[in-house]
Motif scaffolding. Structure first.
Motif, mmCIF file in Angstrom:
data_model
loop_
_atom_site.group_PDB
_atom_site.id
_atom_site.type_symbol
_atom_site.label_atom_id
_atom_site.label_comp_id
_atom_site.label_asym_id
_atom_site.label_seq_id
_atom_site.Cartn_x
_atom_site.Cartn_y
_atom_site.Cartn_z
ATOM 1 N N ALA A 161 58.251 81.689 53.375
ATOM 2 C CA ALA A 161 58.322 83.077 52.936
ATOM 3 C C ALA A 161 58.057 83.211 51.447
ATOM 4 O O ALA A 161 57.454 84.201 50.995
ATOM 5 C CB ALA A 161 59.691 83.661 53.298
ATOM 6 N N LEU A 162 58.508 82.255 50.642
ATOM 7 C CA LEU A 162 58.339 82.327 49.188
ATOM 8 C C LEU A 162 56.984 81.819 48.721
ATOM 9 O O LEU A 162 56.626 82.030 47.563
ATOM 10 C CB LEU A 162 59.442 81.514 48.506
ATOM 11 C CG LEU A 162 60.871 82.044 48.651
ATOM 12 C CD1 LEU A 162 61.858 81.052 48.015
ATOM 13 C CD2 LEU A 162 61.007 83.419 47.985
ATOM 14 N N LEU A 209 59.644 89.159 42.854
ATOM 15 C CA LEU A 209 61.041 88.749 42.940
ATOM 16 C C LEU A 209 61.886 89.862 43.575
ATOM 17 O O LEU A 209 62.849 89.605 44.314
ATOM 18 C CB LEU A 209 61.581 88.415 41.549
ATOM 19 C CG LEU A 209 60.969 87.161 40.877
ATOM 20 C CD1 LEU A 209 61.522 86.993 39.472
ATOM 21 C CD2 LEU A 209 61.295 85.910 41.709
ATOM 22 N N ARG A 210 61.555 91.153 43.292
ATOM 23 C CA ARG A 210 62.291 92.263 43.879
ATOM 24 C C ARG A 210 62.051 92.347 45.387
ATOM 25 O O ARG A 210 62.922 92.759 46.161
ATOM 26 C CB ARG A 210 61.882 93.581 43.195
ATOM 27 C CG ARG A 210 62.724 94.777 43.659
ATOM 28 C CD ARG A 210 62.271 96.086 43.017
ATOM 29 N NE ARG A 210 62.477 96.081 41.589
ATOM 30 C CZ ARG A 210 61.492 96.097 40.689
ATOM 31 N NH1 ARG A 210 60.243 96.115 41.095
ATOM 32 N NH2 ARG A 210 61.749 96.109 39.401
ATOM 33 N N SER A 211 60.851 91.904 45.792
ATOM 34 C CA SER A 211 60.497 92.015 47.211
ATOM 35 C C SER A 211 61.127 90.912 48.070
ATOM 36 O O SER A 211 61.003 90.938 49.302
ATOM 37 C CB SER A 211 58.975 91.938 47.375
ATOM 38 O OG SER A 211 58.482 90.659 47.000
ATOM 39 N N ILE A 212 61.774 89.942 47.443
ATOM 40 C CA ILE A 212 62.397 88.872 48.216
ATOM 41 C C ILE A 212 63.423 89.407 49.178
ATOM 42 O O ILE A 212 63.548 88.952 50.333
ATOM 43 C CB ILE A 212 63.004 87.821 47.264
ATOM 44 C CG1 ILE A 212 61.883 87.065 46.523
ATOM 45 C CG2 ILE A 212 63.891 86.838 48.029
ATOM 46 C CD1 ILE A 212 62.392 86.070 45.504
ATOM 47 N N ARG A 213 64.224 90.430 48.751
ATOM 48 C CA ARG A 213 65.293 90.969 49.601
ATOM 49 C C ARG A 213 64.733 91.649 50.842
ATOM 50 O O ARG A 213 65.438 91.834 51.827
ATOM 51 C CB ARG A 213 66.137 91.948 48.798
ATOM 52 C CG ARG A 213 67.033 91.270 47.787
ATOM 53 C CD ARG A 213 67.870 92.290 47.022
ATOM 54 N NE ARG A 213 68.862 91.630 46.203
ATOM 55 C CZ ARG A 213 70.083 91.303 46.617
ATOM 56 N NH1 ARG A 213 70.444 91.564 47.842
ATOM 57 N NH2 ARG A 213 70.946 90.707 45.817
ATOM 58 N N ALA A 233 66.015 86.829 41.622
ATOM 59 C CA ALA A 233 66.080 88.061 42.406
ATOM 60 C C ALA A 233 67.442 88.717 42.253
ATOM 61 O O ALA A 233 67.557 89.967 42.144
ATOM 62 C CB ALA A 233 65.792 87.765 43.876
ATOM 63 N N ASP A 234 68.525 87.925 42.199
ATOM 64 C CA ASP A 234 69.870 88.477 41.992
ATOM 65 C C ASP A 234 70.002 89.089 40.612
ATOM 66 O O ASP A 234 70.680 90.137 40.446
ATOM 67 C CB ASP A 234 70.912 87.379 42.187
ATOM 68 C CG ASP A 234 71.116 87.036 43.663
ATOM 69 O OD1 ASP A 234 70.674 87.817 44.521
ATOM 70 O OD2 ASP A 234 71.693 85.949 43.941
ATOM 71 N N GLU A 235 69.418 88.502 39.610
ATOM 72 C CA GLU A 235 69.507 89.065 38.257
ATOM 73 C C GLU A 235 68.834 90.440 38.200
ATOM 74 O O GLU A 235 69.341 91.401 37.571
ATOM 75 C CB GLU A 235 68.862 88.106 37.265
ATOM 76 C CG GLU A 235 69.676 86.834 37.063
ATOM 77 C CD GLU A 235 68.964 85.857 36.127
ATOM 78 O OE1 GLU A 235 67.806 86.152 35.747
ATOM 79 O OE2 GLU A 235 69.558 84.811 35.806
ATOM 80 N N ILE A 236 67.682 90.546 38.855
ATOM 81 C CA ILE A 236 66.998 91.856 38.873
ATOM 82 C C ILE A 236 67.836 92.866 39.639
ATOM 83 O O ILE A 236 67.960 94.049 39.254
ATOM 84 C CB ILE A 236 65.605 91.702 39.506
ATOM 85 C CG1 ILE A 236 64.733 90.820 38.609
ATOM 86 C CG2 ILE A 236 64.953 93.057 39.747
ATOM 87 C CD1 ILE A 236 63.382 90.471 39.217
ATOM 88 N N TRP A 237 68.415 92.426 40.742
ATOM 89 C CA TRP A 237 69.276 93.299 41.536
ATOM 90 C C TRP A 237 70.465 93.779 40.726
ATOM 91 O O TRP A 237 70.843 94.965 40.780
ATOM 92 C CB TRP A 237 69.721 92.549 42.773
ATOM 93 C CG TRP A 237 70.721 93.312 43.624
ATOM 94 C CD1 TRP A 237 70.487 94.361 44.444
ATOM 95 C CD2 TRP A 237 72.121 93.084 43.671
ATOM 96 N NE1 TRP A 237 71.631 94.800 45.059
ATOM 97 C CE2 TRP A 237 72.676 94.006 44.575
ATOM 98 C CE3 TRP A 237 72.989 92.160 43.053
ATOM 99 C CZ2 TRP A 237 74.039 94.050 44.866
ATOM 100 C CZ3 TRP A 237 74.331 92.219 43.353
ATOM 101 C CH2 TRP A 237 74.846 93.159 44.254
#
Length: 696
Positions: free
Chosen positions: A584-585, A595-599, A665-669
């Protein structure tokens, strides 16, 4: 005495006018003769030899220094001089009287001499014709004596007596020191006749040379026949050349044709004797059928082909060495003398000189080469029997190792005989042919064996260990390599020379093992290939002439190890549930949008990510053991550990990549402050450090 004289003068108060150097008026004083005299006396050096002699003379006379003595001194001296002169005159008067008497005697002697001269002249006139005639007769006598001495010397030098000629040419006379001394004299006469040919006496020189040449030819024929008789009576079982025969051969070398005939006769006799001796050594009986109890027949070991061939070659080597040692003293110690004799013979025989000009190799005598050729001719019969017997052994045995060991044994003796007899010999040619035959038989047997293996279809072993035929081939190869290791091959060419053996005795077995992998799946095919390669490498490693082949095997093992590393890496990814996450990555990069689209990805939904985390937790405690279990059939535990370690390292690197992107991704979230969702790292809490610890 001198000191007393001056003291007396001072005491008497005589100053002789020296007290006042100048007059009261300051004018120059008049010259006083006495003062001048005294001044000259006082100015004289006491070291003057004349003054010292005069004073010494005065001392000897014991003259007192007073006025009376000084006045009488001159008179006394003059008186003595006059007396001395008178004595001299008287002495000269006596001398004059003596000279007068001598003059009268000389005149008398002169008169006697004149009288003798007149008598001598008269006698000379009377004896001159007689003396002249006597002198002429003496000259004639000296000429006659010189001619007699010359004739005697000529006869003694150029004319041989009948006894000498009989000693030189008669077969009834022995060949001893007297014969050789007379032969040397005859050769000297023949050489000196060339001087006569250069003078007016050419006819005499030709007659003498003709007679001497005839005697010399008879002498060499006598010597030739004598040497042949000696060779016939020679103990051929121990052919030690005696000093008399050696001397005769050195002299006979001046006739190259006769010398070569003697060597041919000797070589022929030795060839028959050695052939008969070899037959006796083989069978234990002579050619005539008589049993020889002292000899253990070589044929008793015929059931053991290697020992049988070795015994025959050892006997041949011993006989060749003995033969060479017996003849070495003739061709090596006396080689220079023989060479000089042959050269002298060629110079004296124009036909030989022409042949030498046409063939440069025969223009000089090589003692070592002649020795090698004669010894090789002596063992020609043995070489013929040896070639026949060993050829039969090679053809009658069908054991691969035995054929190679015989070839290696033949190679050993071929190198030995090449040092003993040179590279050009009949025996060496026979051994080379036999060695090629043995190697050819080895290749044929090896190919037949490989062909029989290839005709049998066998599945690979279930435990993926090397097949039985490979073990047998490597065992066979080990025996071959141990045999080759003891062979006389050059260190620079050992590896190159052994490559054909590997092609015949190693490559077919490895190819057969490789063909078995066609029926295997990954990673079993790689494990089976590595096990076969490791067994082959362990077999080749102890030998220094397989270095390049070991390097090739190491490269193949490295290739298969890489394949097993990839297999283990795939096992880590799939068993740990990391593979879906990595897939997936894979299309995403490090941009904020990606990175935002990972979720939003299916694999990173809370339920799926929690399930992946749980699978990972279940996998990690036994991951290394499970991975090692996958390679348990691999023979090398060290290689298993290295492969697994490399695969685990790649897995850890992939996990770090997943961890970094999840953290980003968590940091952006968190920055965007979205609510209602959990951090991805809370659902997938494992860190790369923990993974490395668990997989180390």
């Amino acid at each position: 005495m001198t000191t007393d004289y001056f003291l007396t003068r001072k005491a008497s108060g005589l100053t002789d006018g020296f007290d006042s150097p100048t007059s009261p008026t300051g004018t120059q004083p008049r010259s006083n003769p006495l003062a001048s005299k005294v001044t000259s006396v006082l100015s004289a050096s006491y070291t003057d030899s004349d003054i010292r002699d005069a004073l010494t003379l005065l001392d000897k006379r014991n003259i007192q220094n007073n006025a009376e003595t000084r006045r009488q001194l001159r008179l006394d001296v003059q008186k003595e001089v006059l007396e001395s002169n008178g004595d001299i005159v008287r002495e000269f008067g006596q001398v004059a009287e003596q000279l007068k008497r001598i003059g009268l005697t000389i005149a008398s002697l002169n008169q006697g001499c004149e009288e003798m001269k007149r008598h001598i002249s008269a006698a000379h006139l009377e004896t001159a014709p007689v003396l002249e005639e006597a002198s002429e007769l003496m000259k004639q006598k000296e000429q006659v004596e010189s001619k007699q001495q010359l004739l005697k010397a000529f006869n003694a030098h150029f004319i041989m007596s009948d006894d000498d000629i009989a000693t030189l040419t008669s077969t009834a006379e022995p060949v001893n020191d007297k014969f050789f001394s007379i032969l040397a004299r005859a050769k000297k006469i023949q050489s000196d006749c060339e001087i006569l040919l250069g003078t007016e006496n050419q006819r005499l020189g030709l007659e003498i040379m003709e007679q001497v040449s005839k005697n010399l030819n008879g002498a060499f024929q006598k010597l030739y026949r004598w040497i042949q008789r000696e060779f016939k009576s020679l103990n051929l079982e121990n052919p030690q050349i005696s000093s008399s025969i050696r001397r005769a051969l050195r002299v006979l070398a001046e006739r190259p044709s006769l010398f070569q005939n003697c060597l041919d006769f000797f070589a022929e006799a030795r060839e028959h004797i050695l052939s008969d001796s070899f037959y006796t050594a083989l069978t234990g009986s002579t050619v005539n059928g008589e049993e020889d109890a002292s000899t253990k027949p070589i044929e008793l070991a015929a059931h053991d082909p290697l020992r049988y061939v070795g015994d025959m070659l050892a006997w041949t080597h011993s006989a060749t060495v003995s033969e060479r040692e017996a003849l070495e003293v003739l061709f090596i110690s006396d080689g220079d003398e023989i060479a000089k004799g042959i050269q002298a013979g060629r110079d004296s025989e124009p036909w030989n000189r022409m042949a030498a000009d046409e063939d440069d190799e025969s223009s000089s005598f090589d003692g070592l080469k002649a020795l090698d050729e004669l010894v090789d001719r002596d063992v020609t019969g043995v070489a013929r029997v040896l070639r026949q017997r060993i050829g039969q052994v090679i053809q009658s045995h069908e054991e691969t190792i035995t054929a190679y060991k015989i070839a290696n044994l033949l190679n050993f003796y071929r190198v030995t005989f090449s040092k003993l007899l040179g590279d050009e010999s009949i025996l060496l040619e026979s051994l080379s042919t036999l060695e090629e035959s043995a190697l050819r038989q080895f290749r044929i047997l090896m190919r037949d064996h490989v062909a029989s293996l290839q005709s049998e279809t066998r599945p690979p072993p279930s435990n993926l260990q090397p097949p039985e035929f490979l073990h047998e081939g490597l065992k066979q190869l080990t025996a071959i390599m141990k045999t080759y290791e003891t062979s006389f091959t050059s260190p620079d060419s050992r590896e190159v020379d052994f490559r054909p053996i590997l092609t015949e005795a190693f490559d077919p077995f490895m190819t057969g093992a490789q063909n078995l992998t066609k029926n295997l799946t990954a990673p079993s095919d790689a494990i089976f290939s590595i096990n076969c390669l490791l067994s082959a490498r362990n077999t080749l490693a102890p030998f220094d002439f397989t270095t390049s082949r070991i390097e090739e095997i190491d490269e193949s093992i490295e290739e298969y190890s890489t394949a097993l590393t990839d297999s283990q890496y795939t096992f880590f990814r799939t068993s740990s549930a990391l593979h879906p996450l990595l897939q997936a990555l894979a299309p995403l990069d490090s941009s904020i949008e990606d990175l935002r689209s990972i979720r939003t990805l299916e694999a990173f939904q809370p339920a799926a990510l929690s399930q992946a985390s749980q699978i990972l937790d279940d996998f990690l405690p036994s991951a290394l053991m499970d991975a090692t279990e996958n390679l348990k059939q691999l023979q090398s535990s060290k290689l298993v550990a290295e492969i697994t370690e490399k695969a685990a390292e790649k897995f850890c690197d992939d996990f770090e990549e997943v961890e970094e992107k999840l953290t980003a991704a968590d940091e952006i979230w968190e920055e965007e402050g979205e609510e209602g969702e959990e951090p991805l790292r809370a659902l997938f809490p494992r860190t790369s450090g923990e993974i490395r610890v668990l997989l180390s």
